[in-house]
Design a protein around this motif. Structure first.
Motif, short mmCIF file in Angstrom:
data_model
loop_
_atom_site.label_atom_id
_atom_site.label_comp_id
_atom_site.label_asym_id
_atom_site.label_seq_id
_atom_site.Cartn_x
_atom_site.Cartn_y
_atom_site.Cartn_z
N SER A 1 -28.62 55.67 46.11
CA SER A 1 -29.95 55.04 46.21
C SER A 1 -30.88 55.53 45.11
O SER A 1 -31.75 54.79 44.65
N SER A 2 -30.71 56.79 44.72
CA SER A 2 -31.60 57.36 43.71
C SER A 2 -31.11 57.15 42.29
O SER A 2 -31.82 57.48 41.33
N SER A 3 -29.88 56.61 42.11
CA SER A 3 -29.35 56.42 40.77
C SER A 3 -29.70 55.06 40.17
O SER A 3 -29.54 54.87 38.97
N PHE A 4 -30.12 54.09 41.02
CA PHE A 4 -30.57 52.78 40.56
C PHE A 4 -29.51 52.08 39.70
O PHE A 4 -29.78 51.60 38.61
N GLY A 5 -28.28 52.09 40.22
CA GLY A 5 -27.23 51.36 39.53
C GLY A 5 -26.51 52.15 38.47
O GLY A 5 -25.49 51.70 37.94
N TYR A 6 -27.00 53.32 38.11
CA TYR A 6 -26.31 54.13 37.13
C TYR A 6 -25.13 54.84 37.79
O TYR A 6 -25.00 54.88 39.01
N SER A 7 -24.28 55.43 36.99
CA SER A 7 -23.10 56.11 37.52
C SER A 7 -23.55 57.30 38.36
O SER A 7 -24.43 58.05 37.98
N ALA A 8 -22.90 57.44 39.50
CA ALA A 8 -23.25 58.51 40.42
C ALA A 8 -22.79 59.85 39.86
O ALA A 8 -21.79 59.95 39.15
N HIS A 9 -23.50 60.88 40.17
CA HIS A 9 -23.16 62.20 39.69
C HIS A 9 -21.94 62.72 40.43
O HIS A 9 -21.74 62.44 41.61
N SER A 10 -21.11 63.47 39.76
CA SER A 10 -19.93 64.04 40.40
C SER A 10 -20.28 65.22 41.30
O SER A 10 -19.48 65.60 42.14
N SER A 11 -21.46 65.79 41.09
CA SER A 11 -21.87 66.95 41.89
C SER A 11 -22.89 66.54 42.94
O SER A 11 -23.94 67.13 43.08
N THR A 12 -22.55 65.48 43.67
CA THR A 12 -23.50 64.95 44.65
C THR A 12 -23.82 65.97 45.72
O THR A 12 -24.97 66.19 46.07
N VAL A 13 -22.79 66.62 46.25
CA VAL A 13 -23.00 67.56 47.34
C VAL A 13 -23.70 68.81 46.84
O VAL A 13 -24.47 69.45 47.55
N LEU A 14 -23.44 69.19 45.57
CA LEU A 14 -24.05 70.39 45.03
C LEU A 14 -25.52 70.18 44.72
O LEU A 14 -26.29 71.14 44.68
N GLU A 15 -25.93 68.96 44.50
CA GLU A 15 -27.33 68.68 44.19
C GLU A 15 -28.16 68.73 45.46
O GLU A 15 -27.76 68.22 46.51
N SER A 16 -29.33 69.35 45.36
CA SER A 16 -30.20 69.48 46.53
C SER A 16 -30.75 68.13 46.94
O SER A 16 -31.06 67.28 46.08
N PRO A 17 -30.90 67.87 48.25
CA PRO A 17 -31.52 66.61 48.68
C PRO A 17 -32.93 66.45 48.13
O PRO A 17 -33.36 65.32 47.84
N ILE A 18 -33.65 67.56 47.97
CA ILE A 18 -35.00 67.47 47.42
C ILE A 18 -34.96 67.00 45.98
O ILE A 18 -35.82 66.22 45.53
N GLU A 19 -33.97 67.44 45.22
CA GLU A 19 -33.84 66.98 43.83
C GLU A 19 -33.55 65.49 43.77
O GLU A 19 -34.05 64.77 42.89
N MET A 20 -32.75 64.99 44.71
CA MET A 20 -32.45 63.55 44.71
C MET A 20 -33.70 62.74 45.07
O MET A 20 -33.93 61.67 44.50
N VAL A 21 -34.50 63.24 46.00
CA VAL A 21 -35.74 62.55 46.34
C VAL A 21 -36.69 62.55 45.15
O VAL A 21 -37.33 61.53 44.83
N SER A 22 -36.80 63.70 44.49
CA SER A 22 -37.68 63.79 43.33
C SER A 22 -37.23 62.85 42.22
O SER A 22 -38.06 62.17 41.59
N LEU B 1 -30.97 67.03 56.07
CA LEU B 1 -29.96 67.76 55.30
C LEU B 1 -30.39 69.19 55.01
O LEU B 1 -29.54 70.10 54.92
N ILE B 2 -31.69 69.43 54.87
CA ILE B 2 -32.17 70.79 54.68
C ILE B 2 -31.97 71.59 55.97
O ILE B 2 -31.53 72.75 55.95
N PHE B 3 -32.27 70.99 57.12
CA PHE B 3 -32.03 71.67 58.39
C PHE B 3 -30.53 71.91 58.60
O PHE B 3 -30.15 72.89 59.25
N TYR B 4 -29.71 71.03 58.09
CA TYR B 4 -28.26 71.24 58.13
C TYR B 4 -27.91 72.54 57.42
O TYR B 4 -27.05 73.30 57.88
#
Length: 704
Positions: free
Chosen positions: A330-351, A385-388
């Motif tokens: 949802s945050s990539s807007f059609g671009y290729s998804a990052h391979s480190s999706t799980v390693l990236e913080s949810p806050i970084e994806m929102v930002s 996800l942060i509470f997770y």
């Protein structure tokens, strides 16, 4: 032919779906893994393949039935052929005519018995789902009823003299192995003793239970992402976990709105499932009751087959990855998804999503309703996800999971297209969850909070009435229609955040003084006195604000039940009193807020700076001042412990771990220490929130 062993593998390899080398007496795979091999159980499965097969083996049945033999070997060959239930059959006579009585029942049983075989075959072929698993999900209601309840519960609903319906008979536990009560009676002659018959039935029930448990294990593994599992986890979240997130939100955004939004939001749906599954894994599948009436039976969405043995942590990890992947897409807007999706913080994806949306004009909608709704969904997913992560994280790791949260809300405030002066309901609910975890995590590390308490525009947008002189007020109805309890709770959160930053600044000053850092070392006595004056003035202002807050709170912040000297009923023969009172509040918001109020006052008292202007001139005056501080610390410690001993709701308990850590460091008695440890361990045992870090830290401080 009938009676062929269903599986030659050992019990461990069979349950784990591994290829067994079938070495006797113990499997070499188990020995290599350092695990005791449970051995081999030769369970036999018998499948009724229709009237033609029954006619083929009919002579063998008649011979054994008329011979009157009662050996176990003959029973294993004769008593497992499926015979329809005949209410008029003679229990001591021969087998009834299977072709004349209920001719359509065998086909129904064949359809019911093919389901476990299909699932077992699918589980052994690999992780890919069988095409027929989708059809099985619709039949889970019937299968779950037979696997979750013993046969006695089913039989109790049918009169003893009446025959069961074909559908109930086809899904009964006996039907899964091709046996019916009538067939067992039909092949037991009068010469067979009743005690021997009961021993046989007990051995059969053991084998049935083992097959039933194995079936439940396989089925629960295949249920990941199924309709029933998602419904079960969503309901568990709404009833148990969501109140933790609605502590200061009387409109219940996470309990009411988030589960509804999850219907059309995959990231929210999977985040809910991830947090609920991990919490179930932390409590070993034990589900707390959410309160309300008592029911004789549970709803389907409240039950899960073999919940105590399910690998909830594996399911939680899968759902977390699915939520993070959808959030990243949802945050990539059609671009290729990052391979480190799980390693990236949810806050970084929102930002990242906010920055791209603002740069591409996504916030230029005339009403901004779609953009704000999407923002609420993204922030809510990040909260879950942060509470997770925080559920089993040590206190020192809490601030790292919140890195970047300040920039997210600054983007929202600084976006000209939005022109936000007041946060929407969802954004406000997410903000206060982040803010509360921010100051609690910062207390563990004594570091500044991510949210700056001096940035008044953000706190005003979140619902606090603060004037330009940084004085707040609690009105009957605020500018955004908040209740008085929510206003008081959120105002205290802002005050405690200021206290934590005051402690962090004091710690940095002490470290700079000890290390002689040139960047922070004061030059000359004049600057040193000025720094001490600022610290003393800040401490006095905070103390005054706390007192003002306490005087303005509504009457709901008074406890409705209080016992100052409760009796210890663990020793009924002795009149022993507990060292703390028991205090109970009718509202969870008020209970948690008052506990954190005493926590903030204690933090201020034990960090009172020396006033160089009006300091006591004699040692006696200083000693008297220390005694007054000790008395007030003891009083507030007793009050905060009393709220914890009043057994508040889970939303209060999960937020009091840092508070109990601070209280434990102020106590000296061994019985008081044990009470604090019991409270901490009770939080982890009942709610799954990790407290071992606080227990270890307290024990280390007490043993110094």
């Amino acid at each position: 032919m009938p009676g062929v062993p269903s599986n030659k593998a050992c019990e461990r390899c069979k349950k784990r779906h591994l290829k067994c080398d079938e070495t006797r007496p113990h499997c070499e795979r188990c020995e290599a893994a350092g695990v005791k091999c449970p051995g081999y159980v030769q369970t036999r499965k018998f499948i009724d393949q229709g009237a033609s097969v029954r006619r083929r083996y009919a002579p063998y049945q008649e011979i054994h039935a008329n011979s009157g033999e009662s050996s176990e070997g003959h029973k294993s060959q004769t008593q497992h052929v499926n015979v329809p239930l005949d209410p008029h059959a003679d229990p001591l006579g021969g087998p009834p005519d299977t072709e004349m009585i209920q001719p359509d029942l065998s086909s129904q049983r064949d359809k019911a018995r093919v389901i476990p075989g299909q699932i077992a075959q699918t589980a052994q072929t690999g992780p890919s789902l069988h095409p027929e698993i989708g059809a099985l999900q619709g039949q889970f209601q019937i299968l779950n009823d037979t696997s979750a309840f013993p046969a006695s519960r089913i039989n109790q609903s049918t009169p003893s003299g009446a025959s069961q319906s074909p559908i109930v008979d086809s899904i009964s536990p006996n039907a899964s192995t091709g046996r019916t009560p009538a067939s067992e009676c039909a092949y037991n002659k009068a010469s067979v003793g009743q005690s021997q018959h009961e021993r046989y039935l007990s051995s059969e029930s053991v084998s049935q239970r083992s097959e039933k448990e194995e079936f439940q294990d396989i089925f629960s593994d295949l249920m990941t992402g199924s309709e029933h599992e998602l419904a079960f986890l969503s309901r568990h979240f709404a009833e148990i976990i969501a109140p933790w997130l609605d502590l200061s939100d009387s409109r219940k955004f996470f309990s009411v709105y988030v589960p509804i939004r999850a219907i059309n939001s995959p990231s929210l749906k999977y985040a809910i499932s991830a947090l609920a599954a991990k919490q179930l894994g932390r409590v070993k599948g034990n589900k707390l009751t959410a309160g309300g009436g008592m029911f004789t039976s549970s709803a389907t969405t409240e039950m899960y087959p073999n919940a105590a043995e399910t690998d909830w942590f594996l399911k939680a990890a899968n759902y977390y990855y699915m939520a993070a992947s959808d959030m990243n897409n949802s945050s990539s807007f059609g671009y290729s998804a990052h391979s480190s999706t799980v390693l990236e913080s949810p806050i970084e994806m929102v930002s990242r999503w906010l920055k791209v949306s603002v740069s591409q004009g996504g916030a230029q909608d005339p009403s901004n309703s779609n953009f704000l709704r999407k923002t609420e969904d993204m922030l809510a997913t990040a909260v879950l996800l942060i509470f997770y992560k925080l559920l089993d994280a040590d206190g020192d790791q809490w601030p790292t999971h919140l890195t970047g949260i300040r920039g997210v809300f600054e983007i929202l405030m600084n976006t000209d297209q939005l022109n936000l002066t007041v946060f929407t309901h969802g954004i406000r609910a997410c903000f206060w969850n982040f803010a509360r975890q921010d100051y609690l995590g910062s207390y563990f590390t004594r570091c500044p909070t991510h949210f700056d308490p001096a940035n008044l525009s953000v706190w005003r947008a979140a619902g606090i009435s603060i004037d330009e002189s940084e004085k707040f007020q609690i009105s009957l109805y605020g500018s955004i229609n908040l209740s008085q309890e929510d206003q008081a709770a959120n105002s205290l959160c802002w005050l405690v955040c200021k206290v934590i930053n005051f402690l962090a600044e004091s710690k940095q000053s002490q470290i700079a003084q000890w290390t002689g850092s040139p960047a922070n070392r004061p030059i000359g006595n004049q600057e040193s006195a000025g720094s001490a004056d600022r610290s003393a003035n800040t401490w006095l202002d905070l103390s005054f604000e706390f007192q003002t807050w306490f005087e303005r709170v509504p009457e709901t912040f008074r406890p409705c039940v209080r016992i100052d000297h409760p009796r210890d009923f663990s020793h009924p023969s002795e009149n022993i009193r507990l060292p703390f009172p028991e205090v109970f509040y009718s509202l969870s918001t008020c209970a948690a807020t008052m506990q954190h109020y005493h926590f903030g006052r204690i933090a201020l008292l034990i960090n009172q700076p020396a006033d160089v202007v009006s300091a006591p001139s004699t040692a006696f005056d200083r000693l008297q001042g220390y005694r007054e501080v000790t008395k007030e610390v003891e009083y507030r410690t007793r009050e905060a412990c009393g709220i914890a001993l009043g057994h508040p709701q889970g939303d209060v308990r999960v937020h009091m771990v840092p508070v109990l850590l601070a209280l434990g460091q102020c106590l000296e008695g061994a019985d008081e220490h044990q009470i604090i440890l019991n409270l901490l361990r009770g939080v982890e045992a009942d709610l799954g929130w990790a407290t071992e870090y606080a227990v270890t830290k307290l024990e280390a401080s007490w043993n110094r």
